[in-house]
Design a protein around this motif. Structure first.
Motif, short mmCIF file in Angstrom:
data_model
loop_
_atom_site.label_atom_id
_atom_site.label_comp_id
_atom_site.label_asym_id
_atom_site.label_seq_id
_atom_site.Cartn_x
_atom_site.Cartn_y
_atom_site.Cartn_z
N PHE A 38 -47.98 91.04 136.00
CA PHE A 38 -46.98 91.94 135.41
C PHE A 38 -47.19 92.06 133.90
O PHE A 38 -47.12 93.17 133.34
CB PHE A 38 -45.58 91.42 135.71
CG PHE A 38 -44.49 92.22 135.05
CD1 PHE A 38 -44.07 93.42 135.59
CD2 PHE A 38 -43.88 91.77 133.88
CE1 PHE A 38 -43.08 94.17 134.98
CE2 PHE A 38 -42.89 92.51 133.26
CZ PHE A 38 -42.49 93.72 133.82
N LEU A 39 -47.46 90.94 133.26
CA LEU A 39 -47.66 90.95 131.81
C LEU A 39 -48.90 91.73 131.42
O LEU A 39 -48.87 92.56 130.51
CB LEU A 39 -47.75 89.51 131.31
CG LEU A 39 -47.84 89.31 129.79
CD1 LEU A 39 -46.54 89.74 129.12
CD2 LEU A 39 -48.14 87.84 129.46
N VAL A 40 -50.01 91.49 132.14
CA VAL A 40 -51.29 92.08 131.77
C VAL A 40 -51.35 93.57 132.11
O VAL A 40 -51.83 94.38 131.32
CB VAL A 40 -52.45 91.33 132.45
CG1 VAL A 40 -53.78 92.04 132.20
CG2 VAL A 40 -52.53 89.90 131.92
N PHE A 41 -50.83 93.94 133.28
CA PHE A 41 -51.02 95.31 133.77
C PHE A 41 -49.79 96.20 133.61
O PHE A 41 -49.87 97.40 133.89
CB PHE A 41 -51.44 95.29 135.24
CG PHE A 41 -52.79 94.68 135.46
CD1 PHE A 41 -53.95 95.36 135.09
CD2 PHE A 41 -52.92 93.41 136.00
CE1 PHE A 41 -55.20 94.79 135.28
CE2 PHE A 41 -54.16 92.84 136.21
CZ PHE A 41 -55.30 93.53 135.84
N THR A 42 -48.65 95.64 133.20
CA THR A 42 -47.45 96.47 133.03
C THR A 42 -46.86 96.33 131.63
O THR A 42 -46.78 97.32 130.89
CB THR A 42 -46.38 96.10 134.07
OG1 THR A 42 -46.92 96.27 135.39
CG2 THR A 42 -45.15 96.99 133.92
N ALA A 43 -46.43 95.12 131.27
CA ALA A 43 -45.72 94.94 130.00
C ALA A 43 -46.60 95.25 128.80
O ALA A 43 -46.21 96.03 127.91
CB ALA A 43 -45.19 93.51 129.92
N ILE A 44 -47.79 94.68 128.75
CA ILE A 44 -48.68 94.90 127.60
C ILE A 44 -49.12 96.36 127.50
O ILE A 44 -49.08 96.95 126.40
CB ILE A 44 -49.90 93.95 127.67
CG1 ILE A 44 -49.45 92.51 127.47
CG2 ILE A 44 -50.96 94.34 126.64
CD1 ILE A 44 -50.56 91.48 127.57
N PRO A 45 -49.54 97.04 128.60
CA PRO A 45 -49.88 98.46 128.48
C PRO A 45 -48.73 99.33 128.00
O PRO A 45 -48.93 100.26 127.21
CB PRO A 45 -50.31 98.83 129.90
CG PRO A 45 -50.80 97.57 130.49
CD PRO A 45 -49.92 96.50 129.93
#
Length: 310
Positions: A38-45
């Protein structure tokens, strides 16, 4: 004076992060893979897109900070974006509630069938949403020549003297896109509603009859809907997201750009600036506006759904 139990409770409330970690270590380890994804592919983008929206970035040179210029141009100077916003909101206002009701009504009716029949009917209704480019059949149905099914039927019945250019005429484009979107709308929300209906505690209906519930509509409002509130909230999020993010259907059926921008949406505008013009700062501003529209709409809908059965 505090009792020993109150002292323990008070101390428990002041636990350090390390103590919380030791107590719930297994739970945190279980959610860690999802949290990382979730962090790598949703929140950060998402955060990166918001930052880039304040820059001028063409993917060849380093981003240049421009402040609110992208947002000002979108809302003041970009007439096509305003058309896209109007089309998107109108499209969502129709397809969102209608598709949501369709998902629930069909799942409610199918839930009353026997298990084998229910499995077959679920597949029949769910199939269009997982069939990839299945919606392209509508391009054949509304083909602009006499070989299109709609034109052939209308000419045979005497309703038209010559083929209608469905995707080249402004008044036909938007209704066709709405029809296709509704046809595709029985997706994950539909399955979630069926699962929710299957998990409603049957003893609640017996208790309801004792408390004065006398018909199926009262059962639906006071028992069924409150019991499947998590599925209702999930379905609302999915249907809102789907209705606000229409792009591929418009690009494939109505073309790009569509006639007089009749099928132009926020996401097709994003496609234009992001993948054709490569103005990533401007495209990120479009994406950010769409993101906050989705968040705001979901908050409102969730507040409304929390009152179900009240």
């Amino acid at each position: 004076m505090l009792t020993s139990r109150q002292v323990k409770t008070s101390n428990r409330g002041r636990r350090s992060p390390m103590q919380v970690w030791k107590e719930h270590k297994g739970k945190y380890l279980l959610i860690l893979p999802f949290a990382i994804l979730f962090l790598v592919f949703t929140a950060i983008p998402v955060l990166t897109s918001i930052v880039i929206s304040f820059t001028s970035f063409n993917m060849l040179e380093a981003p240049t900070f421009v402040g609110l210029r992208n947002y000002i141009n979108l809302t003041v100077n970009d007439d096509v974006f305003l058309i896209a916003v109007k089309n998107t909101l109108f499209f969502a206002l129709i397809t969102g509630p209608v598709s949501y009701l369709m998902c629930f009504v069909f799942s409610w009716l199918i839930n009353e069938l026997s298990p084998k029949v229910r499995a077959v009917m679920t597949l029949v209704f769910y199939a269009p949403s997982i069939s990839g480019n299945a919606y392209m059949i509508w391009k054949l149905i509304f083909s602009s020549d006499m070989y299109g099914y709609a034109n052939a039927w209308m000419m045979k019945l005497g309703l038209a003297s010559e083929p209608i250019l469905f995707f080249d005429t402004k008044k036909y484009v938007f209704p066709i896109l709405i029809l296709v979107q509704l046809w595709l709308s029985l997706g994950v929300s539909f399955l979630a509603f069926i699962a929710g209906l299957q998990n409603v505690d049957k003893t609640l209906y017996e208790a309801g009859q004792i408390d004065g519930i006398r018909n199926r509509w009262q059962e639906l409002w006071f028992i069924t809907l409150p019991s499947m509130r998590p599925q209702l909230l999930f379905g609302a999020v999915m249907q809102i997201t789907a209705s606000l993010s229409v792009s591929q259907i418009s690009l494939e059926l109505a073309g790009f750009p569509s006639v007089e921008y009749s099928g132009h949406t926020i996401l097709t505008h994003l496609h234009d600036y992001g993948f054709i013009r490569h103005e990533m700062g401007y495209a990120s501003a479009i994406a950010t506006i769409l993101f906050f529209i989705m968040v705001f709409t979901n908050i409102i809908v969730q507040k409304v759904l929390r009152r179900v059965g009240a």
